[in-house]
Design a protein around this motif. Structure first.
Motif, mmCIF file in Angstrom:
data_model
loop_
_atom_site.group_PDB
_atom_site.id
_atom_site.type_symbol
_atom_site.label_atom_id
_atom_site.label_comp_id
_atom_site.label_asym_id
_atom_site.label_seq_id
_atom_site.Cartn_x
_atom_site.Cartn_y
_atom_site.Cartn_z
ATOM 1 N N LYS A 568 0.819 -1.215 0.000
ATOM 2 C CA LYS A 568 0.000 0.000 0.000
ATOM 3 C C LYS A 568 0.856 1.270 0.000
ATOM 4 O O LYS A 568 0.327 2.375 0.081
ATOM 5 N N TRP A 569 2.155 1.089 -0.103
ATOM 6 C CA TRP A 569 3.081 2.221 0.025
ATOM 7 C C TRP A 569 3.613 2.610 -1.356
ATOM 8 O O TRP A 569 4.226 1.808 -2.047
ATOM 9 N N TYR A 606 1.152 6.538 1.747
ATOM 10 C CA TYR A 606 0.709 5.239 2.259
ATOM 11 C C TYR A 606 -0.813 5.280 2.394
ATOM 12 O O TYR A 606 -1.367 6.121 3.103
ATOM 13 N N GLU A 607 -1.474 4.356 1.698
ATOM 14 C CA GLU A 607 -2.934 4.293 1.721
ATOM 15 C C GLU A 607 -3.362 3.155 2.637
ATOM 16 O O GLU A 607 -3.271 1.977 2.288
ATOM 17 N N PHE A 608 -3.809 3.540 3.855
ATOM 18 C CA PHE A 608 -4.273 2.527 4.807
ATOM 19 C C PHE A 608 -5.479 1.784 4.238
ATOM 20 O O PHE A 608 -5.598 0.566 4.334
ATOM 21 N N ASN A 609 -6.384 2.547 3.654
ATOM 22 C CA ASN A 609 -7.536 2.007 2.949
ATOM 23 C C ASN A 609 -8.037 3.120 2.033
ATOM 24 O O ASN A 609 -7.406 4.175 1.924
ATOM 25 N N GLU A 612 -8.433 6.505 3.925
ATOM 26 C CA GLU A 612 -7.438 6.948 4.897
ATOM 27 C C GLU A 612 -6.052 6.853 4.277
ATOM 28 O O GLU A 612 -5.656 5.792 3.788
ATOM 29 N N ASN A 613 -5.335 7.977 4.265
ATOM 30 C CA ASN A 613 -3.991 7.941 3.701
ATOM 31 C C ASN A 613 -3.084 8.964 4.366
ATOM 32 O O ASN A 613 -3.547 9.935 4.975
ATOM 33 N N TYR A 661 -2.274 14.078 6.462
ATOM 34 C CA TYR A 661 -3.041 12.891 6.851
ATOM 35 C C TYR A 661 -4.520 13.164 6.613
ATOM 36 O O TYR A 661 -5.034 14.233 6.982
ATOM 37 N N LYS A 663 -8.472 11.242 6.678
ATOM 38 C CA LYS A 663 -9.324 10.097 7.017
ATOM 39 C C LYS A 663 -10.785 10.517 6.911
ATOM 40 O O LYS A 663 -11.189 11.548 7.473
#
Length: 886
Positions: A568-569, A606-609, A612-613, A661, A663
């Motif tokens: 995801k990075w 970085y995309e957590f989902n 959210e990134n 950041y 979200k």
């Protein structure tokens, strides 16, 4: 206080609704992100409720009490599932498990009247009728009712916290792609759907390789409006007092499959502007988005934003936008804009000039008249010979005139001086660019851009006074009356070129090559002369004034960017080599600099989902001074300021790092944004200042003194039952070294602001909000100073008696300076409108500044002065207006 608001505040929050929670998963228990959950009421006069499943498949529906619902879940490639809830249901959770249809379809179109929002990876599609009542007048009114969409007072639009940067109607840019003209003028009854596209790229095949942060909004019209003339006209006149206030407005649209024409006209004297600062920057552009960093050469700020901080304001505006499809491969888009402004201003200021060992006080009283005219013509050709190739040509012509006549009375040490200043400026600018994009194959794509701009300005400044001024800084000859005239002739020309090659090594590795050249030149001539009463002329040129500069800066660069993905990075390190050639030719000297620099950068995300990134960006930049900073001779700037450039200046060098950041969670009703930035200048150009009373002499120098700035900002927006609460904060710190009267002083300039806003978040209640903002500013240098400001705001929008609407907003500001002197001012507006449904006539009674506040007070400070100013503003404006919808 309206009874609706009292009820809103006093009733328990939990008594109005009940919540249904759950998940949407497939038969294997895998979450189905972005699944639509629709609750259809089974009784009349109740609205649809909907939710979108998050990355864990979770959803949350807030349903009305005592209302039966049919809850339906749909997801592409899966069978729908439906559950019925009785009016008195006590169920708190329901988990859906969808089964695959078992069919493999290449293309599918689903039409369902109860799908208010369609969610794809980077696209949201709102079915407008699911969220509106039909009583909306403009697109703005509709957008404000769409979940996650907000429209600010200046026509800016945000979706789930991200600002819309491109605006389209039927897939075509509307007046250059700005939002204000669209949201304020497109009639609500013409809109069918609203599409929101993230990471938007106008060239489809570049989307895979470009890093676009653009968010586009595309308005889809109703079928019977796609070949139709529609719009509205409005006229208003003052019905209270006798100030002669008036308003006229027209928004007319013709849409056909191959031809679109839009016209917007406005005339008023109440300080209302038709397009925003963002629109102005877009209209001022005329340059390719692939080439950035070139500074704008003309200032159109006066033509944008509402301006009621005046005694008198007259505005005329007209704009036409057209699109013609020549054939399936070629489109022509264009717009023309004309704006004329006249304003009359008045203000008073108290100023403390801070010097090494003394403080000088000045009282100013100023008034002025400003007349400005602007004309812009823009045309764009869009040629698509095939699906893998795209050509653009854009040409723009811009002409503006600005005439200012101001009178300043200055009192210092018991002496009164009066200055009349005349400023006249004619500006002409021509801009054009060509873009070519070619997808050679699936692995190789190329882009070529050439951008050209020419600017010709001729400002003439005249100072008239009966008092000798700037003694010792300008070579005045004694006279009974002083007439100083300054003439500037400025010609700027730039040609920028970029060739970019995109190489997709595989799905996880890309290599981009950039080759380009930026060439800019300036010819600048300045003369200052004193016209004596006996008819003779005192030319300041013999005393070190007058400048004649030829300036050329060329930047040849080669850069490599490597983009790779690890899970995801996503990372994109880059290294650019720049060869700069700076050459200046002036009256007394010639100067040449050749320099080579390596400039690294690193972009990491970085995309957590999907919602959210975290994004980090670093770059090292070298920047050379613009032409005016290199002037070797003196230049008169104002009645108390003289400037001399420094012909030996070199480049500034600075490092910049940002961390962002984001979200968003529709399940939790949460939007969170946080930003941090750090900038450090390693080589710095900063002005050295010499002060003598109120007189200032300024010259720039290049130093190795570091300058550091930090900034942290954040915004949290949370839905709690039928309210939304918002917290925001902005904190900044700036440290630098400033030389004043040959003494180097370490300065700290810090600012903090905190805000909270509570607003209703349901269509069943009136739209209301209450806000509070607190800001602090501190300065530490020659002295210490601090300012504080408190701002309270309230607004209300309520429909009543079926056909009436009432809006009001109120704001009070309290200021306090470091001497504990407190001031305050209040601004309030109200609007009452009447319109029957499906009736073309609309009536509105508006009261702008109905408290009849006559002035606005502000405090500020700079490196060497602290000031408090009072600006006189438009009085109460009460208008009765009538509009007719075509």
């Amino acid at each position: 206080m309206p009874k609706y608001l009292i009820l809103l505040l006093l009733f328990p929050l939990f008594s109005f609704s009940q919540t249904l929670l759950g998940t949407v998963k497939d038969s294997l228990g895998k979450p189905l992100q972005n699944a639509n959950v629709i609750a259809k009421p089974l009784v009349e006069k109740q609205g649809l409720k909907f939710a979108i499943a998050d990355y864990l498949g979770r959803y949350k529906l807030e349903l009305e009490k005592e209302v039966p619902y049919e809850v339906r879940v749909s997801y592409l490639g899966y069978k729908e599932e439906v559950v019925n809830l009785p009016a008195s249901f006590s169920q708190k959770e329901h988990h859906f498990k969808l089964k695959e249809t078992g069919q493999e379809l290449k293309e599918i179109i689903i039409t369902h009247e109860y799908t208010p929002v369609i969610v794809k990876k980077d696209t949201l599609i709102y079915d407008v009728k699911a969220f509106t009542t039909g009583n909306e007048r403009k697109l703005r009114d509709q957008l404000e009712k769409l979940p996650g969409v907000e429209v600010d007072k200046n026509g800016g639009v945000t979706v789930q916290g991200k600002k819309v940067t491109k605006f389209y109607v039927e897939n075509k840019p509307f007046f250059g792609g700005g939002t204000k003209l669209g949201v304020e003028n497109i009639p609500a009854d013409a809109v069918d759907k609203v599409e929101v596209i993230d990471n938007f790229n106008e060239v489809g095949f570049l989307k895979q390789v470009s890093d676009s942060d653009d968010l586009a909004m595309n308005i889809k019209l109703k079928e019977y409006k796609k070949k139709f003339v529609f719009g509205d006209v409005e006229a208003g006149a003052e019905v209270a007092d006798d100030n002669g206030f008036y308003l006229g407005h027209a928004a007319l649209f013709y849409y056909a499959p191959k031809t679109n024409v839009s016209f917007i006209g406005d005339i008023n004297n109440i300080g209302k502007r038709t397009f925003s600062f963002q629109d102005m920057m877009r209209f001022q552009g005329g340059a390719s988005s692939f080439i950035s960093g070139r500074k704008q050469l003309t200032d159109l700020y006066a033509f944008a934003m509402d301006n009621t901080d005046v005694l008198e304001n007259k505005s005329r505006f007209s704009a036409i936008n057209f699109r013609q499809e020549i054939n399936t491969k070629l489109d022509i888009d264009g717009y023309g804009i004309f704006s004329s402004l006249f304003s009359r201003t008045a203000s008073e200021s108290s100023i403390e000039y801070l010097q090494n060992s003394a403080v000088t006080f000045e009282e100013r009283n100023s008034s002025g008249k400003n007349s400005s005219v602007l004309g812009i013509g823009n045309i764009k050709l869009n040629y698509t010979p095939n699906t893998r190739e795209k050509w653009y040509y854009n040409g723009q012509f811009q002409s503006s005139t600005n005439d200012i006549n101001s009178v300043l009375n200055s009192a210092r040490d018991g002496q009164l001086s009066s200055f009349e200043t005349l400023n006249a400026a004619d500006n002409v600018q021509i801009k054009q660019f060509v873009e070519w994009h070619k997808q050679v194959n699936k692995k190789h794509t190329t882009t070529l851009v050439v951008n050209q701009s020419y600017d010709n300005q001729k400002p003439i400044n005249t100072w008239l006074t009966d008092t000798e001024f700037l003694t010792g800084l300008i070579p005045l000859e004694n006279d009974t009356f002083y007439n100083i005239q300054q003439v500037k002739k400025v010609k700027n020309n730039s040609v920028d070129a970029l060739f970019k090659h995109y190489w997709i090594l595989n799905n996880f590795n890309h290599l981009y090559t950039n080759v380009g050249n930026n060439l800019g030149s300036t010819q600048l001539q300045i003369t200052e002369k004193q016209f004596l009463t006996d008819g003779s002329i005192n030319d300041f040129a013999s005393n070190g004034f007058g400048n004649d500069l030829d300036y050329l800066l060329n930047d040849l660069f080669l850069g490599f960017e490597y983009k790779f993905k690890l899970g995801k990075w996503i990372n994109k390190p880059a290294l650019y080599g720049h060869y700069f050639h700076l050459k200046t030719k002036q009256i007394a000297s010639d100067y040449t600099i050749n320099a080579t620099f390596l400039q690294p950068s690193w972009l990491s995300e970085y995309e957590f989902n999907q919602s959210e990134n975290l994004k980090f960006n670093y770059k090292l930049v070298n920047e050379f001074p613009e032409a005016t900073r290199l002037l070797e001779r003196y230049t008169l700037q104002s009645y108390n300021s003289v400037f001399r450039g420094n012909a030996l200046l070199r480049n500034e060098r600075f490092q910049n790092a940002t961390l962002n950041y984001t979200k968003t969670s529709m399940y939790r009703g949460l939007m969170l944004f946080a930003n941090a930035s750090y900038t450090k200048k390693i080589k710095t150009i900063r002005n050295e200042i010499g002060l003598d009373g109120i007189n200032q002499f300024t010259t720039p120098t290049i130093t190795d003194n570091p300058e550091t700035s930090y900034r942290v900002s954040g915004n949290i927006d949370k839905k709690i039952h039928r309210f939304r609460i918002n917290f925001n904060a902005n904190l900044s710190w700036f440290n630098y070294l400033q030389t004043i009267n040959n003494q180097a002083v370490s300065n700290d300039r810090n600012n903090q602001s905190l805000g909270i806003k509570l607003r209703t978040a349901t269509k069943k209640w009136p739209s209301a909000s209450v806000s509070y903002n607190k800001s602090f500013s501190q300065f530490s240098g020659l002295t210490k100073s601090s300012l504080t400001s408190d701002r309270l705001g309230f607004d209300l929008d309520i429909d009543f008696l079926k056909h009436f609407n009432f809006k009001t907003d109120y704001q009070v500001t309290f200021n306090e300076n470091s001497n504990n002197v407190a001031t305050d001012y209040r601004i309030a507006n109200a609007y009452l409108s009447f319109q029957k449904k499906n009736n073309p006539f609309r009536f509105e009674l508006s009261a702008q500044n109905y408290l009849n506040n006559g002035s606005e007070i502000n405090n500020s400070f700079s490196d060497f002065m602290i000031s408090s100013s009072t600006t006189y503003i438009l009085p109460r404006v009460v208008l009765l207006s009538v509009s007719y919808k075509l």
